[in-house]
Design a protein around this motif. Sequence first.
Motif, PDB file in Angstrom:
ATOM      1  N   MET A   2       0.665  -1.180   0.129  1.00 20.35           N
ATOM      2  CA  MET A   2       0.053   0.113  -0.169  1.00 20.35           C
ATOM      3  C   MET A   2       0.944   1.083   0.103  1.00 20.35           C
ATOM      4  SD  MET A   2      -2.928   1.005   2.665  1.00 20.35           S
ATOM      5  CE  MET A   2      -3.529  -0.555   2.660  1.00 20.35           C
ATOM      6  N   SER A   3       0.491   1.873  -0.931  1.00 19.36           N
ATOM      7  CA  SER A   3       1.285   3.306  -0.918  1.00 19.36           C
ATOM      8  C   SER A   3       1.161   4.324   0.185  1.00 19.36           C
ATOM      9  CB  SER A   3       1.066   4.230  -2.101  1.00 19.36           C
ATOM     10  OG  SER A   3      -0.119   4.806  -2.117  1.00 19.36           O
ATOM     11  N   ILE A   4       2.088   5.274   0.619  1.00 20.82           N
ATOM     12  CA  ILE A   4       1.990   6.078   1.411  1.00 20.82           C
ATOM     13  C   ILE A   4       0.886   7.439   1.365  1.00 20.82           C
ATOM     14  CG2 ILE A   4       3.192   8.089   2.750  1.00 20.82           C
ATOM     15  CD1 ILE A   4       5.578   6.057   2.716  1.00 20.82           C
ATOM     16  N   ASP A   5       0.632   7.461   0.205  1.00 20.28           N
ATOM     17  CA  ASP A   5      -0.001   8.308  -0.589  1.00 20.28           C
ATOM     18  C   ASP A   5      -1.458   7.851  -0.126  1.00 20.28           C
ATOM     19  OD1 ASP A   5      -1.023  10.807  -1.975  1.00 20.28           O
ATOM     20  OD2 ASP A   5      -1.653   9.250  -3.770  1.00 20.28           O
ATOM     21  N   ALA A   6      -1.666   6.717  -0.547  1.00 25.97           N
ATOM     22  CA  ALA A   6      -3.134   6.005  -0.133  1.00 25.97           C
ATOM     23  C   ALA A   6      -3.379   6.153   1.503  1.00 25.97           C
ATOM     24  CB  ALA A   6      -3.135   4.561  -0.588  1.00 25.97           C
ATOM     25  N   VAL A   7      -2.627   6.014   2.171  1.00 30.26           N
ATOM     26  CA  VAL A   7      -2.693   6.186   3.540  1.00 30.26           C
ATOM     27  C   VAL A   7      -2.855   7.731   3.864  1.00 30.26           C
ATOM     28  CG1 VAL A   7      -1.693   5.783   5.937  1.00 30.26           C
ATOM     29  CG2 VAL A   7      -1.498   4.237   4.275  1.00 30.26           C
ATOM     30  N   ALA A   8      -2.216   8.612   3.384  1.00 27.33           N
ATOM     31  CA  ALA A   8      -2.420   9.948   3.624  1.00 27.33           C
ATOM     32  C   ALA A   8      -3.729  10.546   3.346  1.00 27.33           C
ATOM     33  CB  ALA A   8      -1.347  10.557   2.796  1.00 27.33           C
ATOM     34  N   ARG A   9      -4.353   9.953   2.183  1.00 27.59           N
ATOM     35  CA  ARG A   9      -5.547  10.362   1.685  1.00 27.59           C
ATOM     36  C   ARG A   9      -6.666  10.066   2.430  1.00 27.59           C
ATOM     37  NH1 ARG A   9      -6.248   7.772  -4.041  1.00 27.59           N
ATOM     38  NH2 ARG A   9      -8.430   8.488  -3.698  1.00 27.59           N
ATOM     39  N   LEU A  10      -6.467   9.149   3.604  1.00 32.18           N
ATOM     40  CA  LEU A  10      -7.687   8.751   4.335  1.00 32.18           C
ATOM     41  C   LEU A  10      -7.135   9.023   5.898  1.00 32.18           C
ATOM     42  CD1 LEU A  10     -10.253   6.950   4.502  1.00 32.18           C
ATOM     43  CD2 LEU A  10      -8.934   5.196   4.874  1.00 32.18           C
ATOM     44  N   ASP A  11      -8.030   9.937   6.361  1.00 33.38           N
ATOM     45  CA  ASP A  11      -7.899  10.570   8.028  1.00 33.38           C
ATOM     46  C   ASP A  11      -9.149   9.971   8.327  1.00 33.38           C
ATOM     47  OD1 ASP A  11      -8.872  12.826   9.819  1.00 33.38           O
ATOM     48  OD2 ASP A  11      -6.842  12.686   9.564  1.00 33.38           O
ATOM     49  N   ARG A  12      -8.823   9.129   9.618  1.00 37.56           N
ATOM     50  CA  ARG A  12     -10.167   8.670  10.298  1.00 37.56           C
ATOM     51  C   ARG A  12     -11.040   9.759  10.947  1.00 37.56           C
ATOM     52  NH1 ARG A  12     -11.357   4.046  13.101  1.00 37.56           N
ATOM     53  NH2 ARG A  12      -9.445   2.740  12.464  1.00 37.56           N
ATOM     54  N   GLU A  13     -10.729  10.613  11.395  1.00 42.29           N
ATOM     55  CA  GLU A  13     -11.539  11.908  11.822  1.00 42.29           C
ATOM     56  C   GLU A  13     -12.379  12.587  10.657  1.00 42.29           C
ATOM     57  OE1 GLU A  13     -12.519  12.057  14.956  1.00 42.29           O
ATOM     58  OE2 GLU A  13     -11.102  10.303  15.116  1.00 42.29           O
ATOM     59  N   GLU A  14     -11.607  12.753   9.524  1.00 38.32           N
ATOM     60  CA  GLU A  14     -12.437  13.431   8.322  1.00 38.32           C
ATOM     61  C   GLU A  14     -13.376  12.428   8.004  1.00 38.32           C
ATOM     62  OE1 GLU A  14      -9.434  14.459   5.204  1.00 38.32           O
ATOM     63  OE2 GLU A  14      -8.819  16.138   6.613  1.00 38.32           O
ATOM     64  N   LEU A  15     -13.019  10.987   7.985  1.00 33.93           N
ATOM     65  CA  LEU A  15     -13.963  10.005   7.564  1.00 33.93           C
ATOM     66  C   LEU A  15     -15.246   9.932   8.701  1.00 33.93           C
ATOM     67  CD1 LEU A  15     -14.846   7.496   5.984  1.00 33.93           C
ATOM     68  CD2 LEU A  15     -13.368   5.978   7.465  1.00 33.93           C
ATOM     69  N   ARG A  16     -14.980  10.288   9.976  1.00 32.21           N
ATOM     70  CA  ARG A  16     -16.085  10.072  10.963  1.00 32.21           C
ATOM     71  C   ARG A  16     -16.945  11.275  10.614  1.00 32.21           C
ATOM     72  NH1 ARG A  16     -15.397   7.990  15.642  1.00 32.21           N
ATOM     73  NH2 ARG A  16     -13.163   8.243  15.711  1.00 32.21           N
ATOM     74  N   THR A  17     -16.510  12.486  10.300  1.00 32.50           N
ATOM     75  CA  THR A  17     -17.091  13.742   9.997  1.00 32.50           C
ATOM     76  C   THR A  17     -18.010  13.348   8.826  1.00 32.50           C
ATOM     77  OG1 THR A  17     -15.505  15.013  11.065  1.00 32.50           O
ATOM     78  CG2 THR A  17     -17.301  16.123   9.453  1.00 32.50           C
ATOM     79  N   LEU A  18     -17.483  12.842   7.649  1.00 29.41           N
ATOM     80  CA  LEU A  18     -18.219  12.521   6.243  1.00 29.41           C
ATOM     81  C   LEU A  18     -19.221  11.624   6.618  1.00 29.41           C
ATOM     82  CD1 LEU A  18     -18.144  12.950   3.396  1.00 29.41           C
ATOM     83  CD2 LEU A  18     -16.795  10.941   3.226  1.00 29.41           C
ATOM     84  N   LEU A  19     -19.063  10.485   7.420  1.00 30.24           N
ATOM     85  CA  LEU A  19     -20.106   9.639   7.690  1.00 30.24           C
ATOM     86  C   LEU A  19     -21.201  10.221   8.504  1.00 30.24           C
ATOM     87  CD1 LEU A  19     -17.967   6.458   8.639  1.00 30.24           C
ATOM     88  CD2 LEU A  19     -19.202   6.782   6.386  1.00 30.24           C
ATOM     89  N   ALA A  20     -20.796  11.012   9.519  1.00 28.56           N
ATOM     90  CA  ALA A  20     -21.871  11.676  10.163  1.00 28.56           C
ATOM     91  C   ALA A  20     -22.723  12.541   9.431  1.00 28.56           C
ATOM     92  CB  ALA A  20     -21.332  12.257  11.573  1.00 28.56           C
TER      93      ALA A  20
END
Length: 87
Positions: free
Chosen positions: A1-19
Amino acid sequence: MSIDAVARLDREELRTLLAETIDADASEVGDGTDFVEELGVDSLMALEVVVVLERTYGIKFAEHEMRSVRTLDSAYAEVLRKLGESP
């Protein structure tokens, strides 16, 4: 997995998006909170969650994968896995 892929995914941003997608407060979306069982998300809203994830992260879910996105943890894991599969 690339570092770029991991950098694109922030858990708190995802939490906000899902909420926002399920019309809940971000504080209600715990890591293991089941959207359907605990937050009352119906099948149409669950589909909307998948569509938002696909659009936001430029990924695609197969029909059988959609059912696994029921918590922040499962959404994070699936999106991270899919980002890792991306070229």
